[in-house]
Design a protein around this motif. Structure first.
Motif, PDB file in Angstrom:
ATOM      1  N   THR A 189       0.846  -1.189   0.000  1.00  8.74           N
ATOM      2  CA  THR A 189       0.000   0.000   0.000  1.00  8.74           C
ATOM      3  C   THR A 189       0.885   1.243   0.000  1.00  8.74           C
ATOM      4  N   PRO A 190       0.918   1.996  -1.108  1.00 11.19           N
ATOM      5  CA  PRO A 190       1.652   3.263  -1.109  1.00 11.19           C
ATOM      6  C   PRO A 190       1.086   4.220  -0.059  1.00 11.19           C
ATOM      7  N   SER A 191       1.932   5.082   0.475  1.00 13.57           N
ATOM      8  CA  SER A 191       1.533   5.993   1.551  1.00 13.57           C
ATOM      9  C   SER A 191       0.563   7.085   1.101  1.00 13.57           C
ATOM     10  N   LYS A 192       0.717   7.560  -0.132  1.00 12.75           N
ATOM     11  CA  LYS A 192      -0.109   8.684  -0.604  1.00 12.75           C
ATOM     12  C   LYS A 192      -1.557   8.255  -0.840  1.00 12.75           C
ATOM     13  N   SER A 193      -2.467   9.161  -0.512  1.00 17.04           N
ATOM     14  CA  SER A 193      -3.883   8.935  -0.799  1.00 17.04           C
ATOM     15  C   SER A 193      -4.159   9.133  -2.287  1.00 17.04           C
ATOM     16  N   VAL A 194      -5.200   8.482  -2.771  1.00 19.91           N
ATOM     17  CA  VAL A 194      -5.542   8.608  -4.183  1.00 19.91           C
ATOM     18  C   VAL A 194      -6.198   9.954  -4.454  1.00 19.91           C
ATOM     19  N   VAL A 195      -6.058  10.406  -5.685  1.00 20.42           N
ATOM     20  CA  VAL A 195      -6.754  11.597  -6.168  1.00 20.42           C
ATOM     21  C   VAL A 195      -7.782  11.087  -7.166  1.00 20.42           C
ATOM     22  N   HIS A 196      -9.027  11.294  -6.872  1.00 25.02           N
ATOM     23  CA  HIS A 196     -10.093  10.758  -7.708  1.00 25.02           C
ATOM     24  C   HIS A 196     -10.045  11.356  -9.108  1.00 25.02           C
ATOM     25  N   GLY A 197     -10.201  10.482 -10.099  1.00 29.56           N
ATOM     26  CA  GLY A 197     -10.147  10.874 -11.497  1.00 29.56           C
ATOM     27  C   GLY A 197      -8.769  10.690 -12.118  1.00 29.56           C
ATOM     28  N   HIS A 198      -7.759  10.386 -11.293  1.00 28.88           N
ATOM     29  CA  HIS A 198      -6.400  10.191 -11.803  1.00 28.88           C
ATOM     30  C   HIS A 198      -6.168   8.725 -12.175  1.00 28.88           C
ATOM     31  N   PRO A 199      -5.344   8.502 -13.188  1.00 29.25           N
ATOM     32  CA  PRO A 199      -4.970   7.122 -13.529  1.00 29.25           C
ATOM     33  C   PRO A 199      -3.837   6.628 -12.615  1.00 29.25           C
ATOM     34  N   TYR A 200      -3.895   5.358 -12.278  1.00 24.89           N
ATOM     35  CA  TYR A 200      -2.862   4.702 -11.474  1.00 24.89           C
ATOM     36  C   TYR A 200      -2.426   3.446 -12.192  1.00 24.89           C
ATOM     37  N   ARG A 201      -1.131   3.111 -12.070  1.00 27.05           N
ATOM     38  CA  ARG A 201      -0.671   1.874 -12.708  1.00 27.05           C
ATOM     39  C   ARG A 201       0.481   1.268 -11.922  1.00 27.05           C
ATOM     40  N   VAL A 202       0.649  -0.022 -12.148  1.00 24.22           N
ATOM     41  CA  VAL A 202       1.751  -0.785 -11.569  1.00 24.22           C
ATOM     42  C   VAL A 202       2.636  -1.224 -12.721  1.00 24.22           C
ATOM     43  N   GLU A 203       3.934  -0.990 -12.583  1.00 20.49           N
ATOM     44  CA  GLU A 203       4.906  -1.381 -13.599  1.00 20.49           C
ATOM     45  C   GLU A 203       5.979  -2.256 -12.973  1.00 20.49           C
ATOM     46  N   VAL A 204       6.528  -3.155 -13.775  1.00 14.93           N
ATOM     47  CA  VAL A 204       7.743  -3.869 -13.395  1.00 14.93           C
ATOM     48  C   VAL A 204       8.852  -3.281 -14.247  1.00 14.93           C
ATOM     49  N   ARG A 205       9.889  -2.803 -13.587  1.00 15.46           N
ATOM     50  CA  ARG A 205      11.047  -2.252 -14.303  1.00 15.46           C
ATOM     51  C   ARG A 205      12.158  -3.295 -14.243  1.00 15.46           C
ATOM     52  N   HIS A 206      12.498  -3.776 -15.409  1.00 10.19           N
ATOM     53  CA  HIS A 206      13.411  -4.908 -15.557  1.00 10.19           C
ATOM     54  C   HIS A 206      14.500  -4.527 -16.545  1.00 10.19           C
ATOM     55  N   ALA A 207      15.616  -5.222 -16.509  1.00 10.44           N
ATOM     56  CA  ALA A 207      16.712  -4.946 -17.438  1.00 10.44           C
ATOM     57  C   ALA A 207      16.259  -5.028 -18.897  1.00 10.44           C
ATOM     58  N   SER A 208      15.260  -5.867 -19.169  1.00 10.57           N
ATOM     59  CA  SER A 208      14.772  -6.024 -20.538  1.00 10.57           C
ATOM     60  C   SER A 208      13.716  -4.993 -20.929  1.00 10.57           C
ATOM     61  N   THR A 264      10.420  -1.943 -19.399  1.00  7.34           N
ATOM     62  CA  THR A 264       9.379  -1.597 -18.425  1.00  7.34           C
ATOM     63  C   THR A 264       8.082  -2.239 -18.883  1.00  7.34           C
ATOM     64  N   TYR A 265       7.424  -2.939 -17.968  1.00 11.74           N
ATOM     65  CA  TYR A 265       6.210  -3.686 -18.291  1.00 11.74           C
ATOM     66  C   TYR A 265       5.048  -3.159 -17.466  1.00 11.74           C
ATOM     67  N   LYS A 266       3.992  -2.703 -18.140  1.00  8.43           N
ATOM     68  CA  LYS A 266       2.785  -2.249 -17.454  1.00  8.43           C
ATOM     69  C   LYS A 266       1.997  -3.485 -17.036  1.00  8.43           C
ATOM     70  N   ILE A 267       1.723  -3.610 -15.739  1.00  9.50           N
ATOM     71  CA  ILE A 267       1.076  -4.804 -15.204  1.00  9.50           C
ATOM     72  C   ILE A 267      -0.416  -4.572 -14.948  1.00  9.50           C
ATOM     73  N   ARG A 268      -0.737  -3.500 -14.287  1.00 11.06           N
ATOM     74  CA  ARG A 268      -2.139  -3.165 -13.977  1.00 11.06           C
ATOM     75  C   ARG A 268      -2.335  -1.677 -14.146  1.00 11.06           C
ATOM     76  N   GLU A 269      -3.582  -1.298 -14.437  1.00 12.02           N
ATOM     77  CA  GLU A 269      -3.901   0.116 -14.599  1.00 12.02           C
ATOM     78  C   GLU A 269      -5.360   0.331 -14.195  1.00 12.02           C
ATOM     79  N   MET A 270      -5.621   1.474 -13.575  1.00 12.94           N
ATOM     80  CA  MET A 270      -6.992   1.820 -13.217  1.00 12.94           C
ATOM     81  C   MET A 270      -7.117   3.333 -13.100  1.00 12.94           C
ATOM     82  N   ILE A 271      -8.339   3.824 -13.264  1.00 10.15           N
ATOM     83  CA  ILE A 271      -8.654   5.229 -13.030  1.00 10.15           C
ATOM     84  C   ILE A 271      -9.590   5.284 -11.850  1.00 10.15           C
TER      85      ILE A 271
END
Length: 99
Positions: free
Chosen positions: A69-88, A90-97
């Motif tokens: 759980t990231p410390s910052k609170s969400v801002v409604h209407g903003h997009p959020y995503r999870v990425e894996v940053r790898h030597a090969s 950057t991979y977008k794993i999940r995304e939501m607004i």
């Protein structure tokens, strides 16, 4: 061939995260298992860095077992995503607004 390898890598990394949701006005990322501890996983909000878990160490958030759980609170209407940053790459794993 490279495209096939990248696609396989994307499928594998997608399986690291089983869920991304909002709870108590915070983003909650649930990892499938302990494999996330071998990667750099970054959470972004509105295309800006919020927090990360790198090799099992959390930064700017809390990690309780497989729940991050990231410390910052969400801002409604903003997009959020999870990425894996790898030597090969950057991979977008999940995304939501947030609504």
């Amino acid at each position: 061939m490279t495209q096939i390898i990248n696609h396989a890598q994307q499928l594998f990394l997608n399986a690291l995260v089983t869920d991304m949701s909002i709870k108590n006005n915070k983003i909650v990322v649930i990892f499938a298992n302990e494999l996330f501890k071998h990667y750099k996983i970054v959470v972004l909000g509105n295309n800006s860095y919020l927090a990360e878990v790198t090799n099992g160490q959390n930064y700017y958030g809390s990690l309780n077992g497989n729940v991050f759980t990231p410390s910052k609170s969400v801002v409604h209407g903003h997009p959020y995503r999870v990425e894996v940053r790898h030597a090969s790459g950057t991979y977008k794993i999940r995304e939501m607004i947030t609504e």
